[in-house]
Write an enzyme that holds these catalytic residues in place. Structure first.
Site, PDB file in Angstrom:
ATOM      1  N   LEU A  33      13.275  -0.013 -24.759  1.00  0.00           N
ATOM      2  CA  LEU A  33      12.532   0.501 -25.913  1.00  0.00           C
ATOM      3  C   LEU A  33      11.501   1.564 -25.541  1.00  0.00           C
ATOM      4  O   LEU A  33      10.845   1.472 -24.502  1.00  0.00           O
ATOM      5  CB  LEU A  33      11.841  -0.669 -26.614  1.00  0.00           C
ATOM      6  CG  LEU A  33      12.792  -1.772 -27.088  1.00  0.00           C
ATOM      7  CD1 LEU A  33      11.994  -2.919 -27.703  1.00  0.00           C
ATOM      8  CD2 LEU A  33      13.813  -1.242 -28.085  1.00  0.00           C
ATOM      9  N   HIS A  34      11.394   2.537 -26.413  1.00  0.00           N
ATOM     10  CA  HIS A  34      10.392   3.599 -26.262  1.00  0.00           C
ATOM     11  C   HIS A  34       9.651   3.744 -27.594  1.00  0.00           C
ATOM     12  O   HIS A  34       9.897   2.975 -28.536  1.00  0.00           O
ATOM     13  CB  HIS A  34      11.055   4.907 -25.820  1.00  0.00           C
ATOM     14  CG  HIS A  34      12.230   5.302 -26.677  1.00  0.00           C
ATOM     15  ND1 HIS A  34      12.098   5.669 -27.993  1.00  0.00           N
ATOM     16  CD2 HIS A  34      13.561   5.354 -26.410  1.00  0.00           C
ATOM     17  CE1 HIS A  34      13.282   5.967 -28.494  1.00  0.00           C
ATOM     18  NE2 HIS A  34      14.199   5.771 -27.562  1.00  0.00           N
ATOM     19  N   HIS A  37      11.583   3.803 -30.932  1.00  0.00           N
ATOM     20  CA  HIS A  37      11.944   2.489 -31.470  1.00  0.00           C
ATOM     21  C   HIS A  37      10.733   1.851 -32.158  1.00  0.00           C
ATOM     22  O   HIS A  37      10.830   1.256 -33.222  1.00  0.00           O
ATOM     23  CB  HIS A  37      12.400   1.557 -30.348  1.00  0.00           C
ATOM     24  CG  HIS A  37      13.667   1.969 -29.655  1.00  0.00           C
ATOM     25  ND1 HIS A  37      13.711   2.342 -28.332  1.00  0.00           N
ATOM     26  CD2 HIS A  37      14.952   2.066 -30.089  1.00  0.00           C
ATOM     27  CE1 HIS A  37      14.949   2.630 -27.986  1.00  0.00           C
ATOM     28  NE2 HIS A  37      15.730   2.485 -29.029  1.00  0.00           N
ATOM     29  N   GLN A  61      30.927   0.375 -29.076  1.00  0.00           N
ATOM     30  CA  GLN A  61      30.606   1.759 -29.428  1.00  0.00           C
ATOM     31  C   GLN A  61      30.616   2.700 -28.226  1.00  0.00           C
ATOM     32  O   GLN A  61      30.293   3.873 -28.360  1.00  0.00           O
ATOM     33  CB  GLN A  61      29.277   1.835 -30.184  1.00  0.00           C
ATOM     34  CG  GLN A  61      28.042   1.563 -29.349  1.00  0.00           C
ATOM     35  CD  GLN A  61      26.813   1.431 -30.240  1.00  0.00           C
ATOM     36  OE1 GLN A  61      26.673   0.478 -30.999  1.00  0.00           O
ATOM     37  NE2 GLN A  61      25.902   2.386 -30.137  1.00  0.00           N
ATOM     38  N   GLY A 147      16.828   5.657 -37.145  1.00  0.00           N
ATOM     39  CA  GLY A 147      16.198   6.923 -36.781  1.00  0.00           C
ATOM     40  C   GLY A 147      17.031   8.135 -37.186  1.00  0.00           C
ATOM     41  O   GLY A 147      18.260   8.122 -37.081  1.00  0.00           O
ATOM     42  N   GLN A 153      24.903   8.852 -37.422  1.00  0.00           N
ATOM     43  CA  GLN A 153      24.901   7.385 -37.529  1.00  0.00           C
ATOM     44  C   GLN A 153      24.231   6.957 -38.831  1.00  0.00           C
ATOM     45  O   GLN A 153      24.739   6.088 -39.542  1.00  0.00           O
ATOM     46  CB  GLN A 153      24.161   6.796 -36.328  1.00  0.00           C
ATOM     47  CG  GLN A 153      23.860   5.324 -36.447  1.00  0.00           C
ATOM     48  CD  GLN A 153      23.295   4.769 -35.148  1.00  0.00           C
ATOM     49  OE1 GLN A 153      24.033   4.553 -34.211  1.00  0.00           O
ATOM     50  NE2 GLN A 153      21.999   4.543 -35.096  1.00  0.00           N
ATOM     51  N   VAL A 176      10.876  10.824 -33.114  1.00  0.00           N
ATOM     52  CA  VAL A 176       9.675  10.818 -32.265  1.00  0.00           C
ATOM     53  C   VAL A 176      10.013  11.572 -30.985  1.00  0.00           C
ATOM     54  O   VAL A 176      11.061  11.333 -30.362  1.00  0.00           O
ATOM     55  CB  VAL A 176       9.219   9.383 -31.958  1.00  0.00           C
ATOM     56  CG1 VAL A 176       8.033   9.380 -31.009  1.00  0.00           C
ATOM     57  CG2 VAL A 176       8.850   8.675 -33.262  1.00  0.00           C
ATOM     58  N   MET A 184      12.755  11.457 -27.901  1.00  0.00           N
ATOM     59  CA  MET A 184      12.777  10.263 -27.048  1.00  0.00           C
ATOM     60  C   MET A 184      14.137   9.593 -27.150  1.00  0.00           C
ATOM     61  O   MET A 184      14.744   9.535 -28.221  1.00  0.00           O
ATOM     62  CB  MET A 184      11.677   9.296 -27.478  1.00  0.00           C
ATOM     63  CG  MET A 184      10.316   9.831 -27.146  1.00  0.00           C
ATOM     64  SD  MET A 184       9.066   8.553 -27.303  1.00  0.00           S
ATOM     65  CE  MET A 184       7.656   9.496 -26.730  1.00  0.00           C
TER      66      MET A 184
HETATM   67  P1  AMP Z   1      19.299   2.928 -29.823  1.00  0.00           P
HETATM   68  O1  AMP Z   1      18.537   1.874 -29.086  1.00  0.00           O
HETATM   69  O2  AMP Z   1      19.466   4.207 -29.079  1.00  0.00           O
HETATM   70  O3  AMP Z   1      20.589   2.395 -30.408  1.00  0.00           O
HETATM   71  O4  AMP Z   1      18.412   3.306 -31.082  1.00  0.00           O
HETATM   72  C1  AMP Z   1      17.999   2.330 -31.996  1.00  0.00           C
HETATM   73  C2  AMP Z   1      17.394   3.011 -33.207  1.00  0.00           C
HETATM   74  O5  AMP Z   1      16.275   3.793 -32.786  1.00  0.00           O
HETATM   75  C3  AMP Z   1      18.354   3.983 -33.907  1.00  0.00           C
HETATM   76  O6  AMP Z   1      18.171   3.867 -35.311  1.00  0.00           O
HETATM   77  C4  AMP Z   1      17.909   5.326 -33.404  1.00  0.00           C
HETATM   78  O7  AMP Z   1      18.189   6.375 -34.296  1.00  0.00           O
HETATM   79  C5  AMP Z   1      16.410   5.109 -33.293  1.00  0.00           C
HETATM   80  N1  AMP Z   1      15.813   6.068 -32.364  1.00  0.00           N
HETATM   81  C6  AMP Z   1      16.172   6.310 -31.083  1.00  0.00           C
HETATM   82  N2  AMP Z   1      15.419   7.301 -30.551  1.00  0.00           N
HETATM   83  C7  AMP Z   1      14.566   7.695 -31.522  1.00  0.00           C
HETATM   84  C8  AMP Z   1      13.544   8.673 -31.617  1.00  0.00           C
HETATM   85  N3  AMP Z   1      13.242   9.469 -30.594  1.00  0.00           N
HETATM   86  N4  AMP Z   1      12.884   8.794 -32.775  1.00  0.00           N
HETATM   87  C9  AMP Z   1      13.179   7.999 -33.833  1.00  0.00           C
HETATM   88  N5  AMP Z   1      14.128   7.056 -33.821  1.00  0.00           N
HETATM   89  C10 AMP Z   1      14.819   6.900 -32.691  1.00  0.00           C
END
Ligand code: AMP
Length: 307
Positions: A33-34, A37, A61, A147, A153, A176, A184
């Site tokens: 997580l960043h 998230h 996926q 996001g 997606q 973000v 990120m």
């Molecule tokens: P992931 O863990 O990559 O599957 O992402 C989980 C959720 O976090 C998804 O809805 C992504 O679109 C969102 N997400 C990932 N990176 C960012 C970011 N930099 N800014 C906003 N949402 C994000």
């Protein structure tokens, strides 16, 4: 924070919340997580009474030659981060329960998944919609936050929710970014220092296309070329695609007369990164770099250089 591993336990927890009249907000993730998230968690919190985050690196996926095995994982750090923002439940589905032997049912959204990332990742979105459908049936959320970084997606999930009548409100969350504009992403951890430096070219390319749009350019091909020309000149970078598409249908457009997005996928070294920028004829605010959200305890959870 309750940590839940079984689907049945998740469903009973959700039933209890609903029984007490509590609205459930849900943020599905693959972990590592960043602050991107975290911003989703904050949005979920503002729209619900109880917040559930799931962490599941979903094998469905990933394509055969993709990074499923080496996808970054840091469960302890993630747990700490989620505790620090008072998440109510962390759902950690087990792969063997989610996809038991004999599993053979998938959810497929058709047209919006064909282009953009669907070209180089033909089974990716089917994996995403299948897992999100399963997660929705386990978590029973009233609202789920996705996001805008993963724009295709988001559009795909919205389509699935409409087409299958899921009773879940889908809320988009702004992208973000790092201070230099790089979106990120958990995959940024793959970048060497040189590649990390080069990766800023993606946001620069989007910013240039947006500046041309703000200056009045409406021809999609020219806007696309502004971004693609910049990216082509960026070191260590290879374009997968640069496209200008309608923000709702994701079909290519000739002239930007309705909201559209410039969508980019590029390899920086061997790491494939995606990003995008909205082009809205009704309002042309700059795609500002968003400063990281200040969250005091979150910083203490950095265990493997992720933050
Ligand atoms: P992931 O863990 O990559 O599957 O992402 C989980 C959720 O976090 C998804 O809805 C992504 O679109 C969102 N997400 C990932 N990176 C960012 C970011 N930099 N800014 C906003 N949402 C994000």
């Amino acid at each position: 924070m309750q940590v839940i591993e079984s689907v049945l336990e998740m469903q009973r927890w959700a039933d209890q919340q609903r029984g007490h009249g509590r609205r459930i907000g849900f943020v599905p993730t693959m972990g590592y997580l960043h602050r991107g998230h975290l911003s989703l968690v904050e949005i979920a919190r503002s729209r619900a009474d109880s917040v559930v985050v799931s962490i599941f690196v979903n094998p469905l996926q990933f394509g055969a030659n993709e990074d499923f095995q080496r996808y970054p994982r840091d469960l302890e750090g993630d747990r700490c981060k989620l505790e620090s923002v008072a998440v109510d439940a962390l759902f950690l589905p087990r792969s063997d329960e989610f996809y038991p032997p004999g599993f053979q049912t998938q959810v497929e959204v058709e047209r919006v998944t064909r282009g953009l990332c669907g070209v180089s990742r033909p089974t990716h979105f089917r994996g995403v919609t299948t897992v999100v459908a399963k997660l929705f049936l386990a978590v029973k959320p009233h609202v789920a936050v996705f996001g805008l970084k993963d724009f295709q997606q988001l559009v795909t999930i919205r389509r699935m929710v409409r087409d299958l009548n899921f009773d879940v409100e889908i809320v988009p969350a702004p992208i973000v970014r790092e201070p230099d504009g790089l979106a990120m992403s958990s995959r940024n951890a793959y970048l060497s220092p040189e590649e990390r430096h080069a990766a800023r070219g993606i946001f620069e390319a989007l910013t240039r296309a947006h500046a041309a749009f703000a200056a009045g350019e409406r021809a999609a091909q020219r806007l696309r070329d502004v971004a693609a020309d910049h990216l082509s000149a960026a070191p260590l970078t290879r374009i997968d695609y640069v496209e200008v598409v309608d923000a709702e249908t994701l079909e290519p457009v000739q002239t930007v007369e309705r909201p559209a997005v410039v969508a980019v996928a590029a390899f920086v070294g061997s790491t494939r990164l995606i990003d995008n920028c909205l082009l809205d004829p009704a309002g042309v605010a700059q795609p500002a770099t968003q400063q990281p959200i200040a969250v005091s305890h979150f910083e203490q959870c950095v265990t493997e250089g992720n933050g």
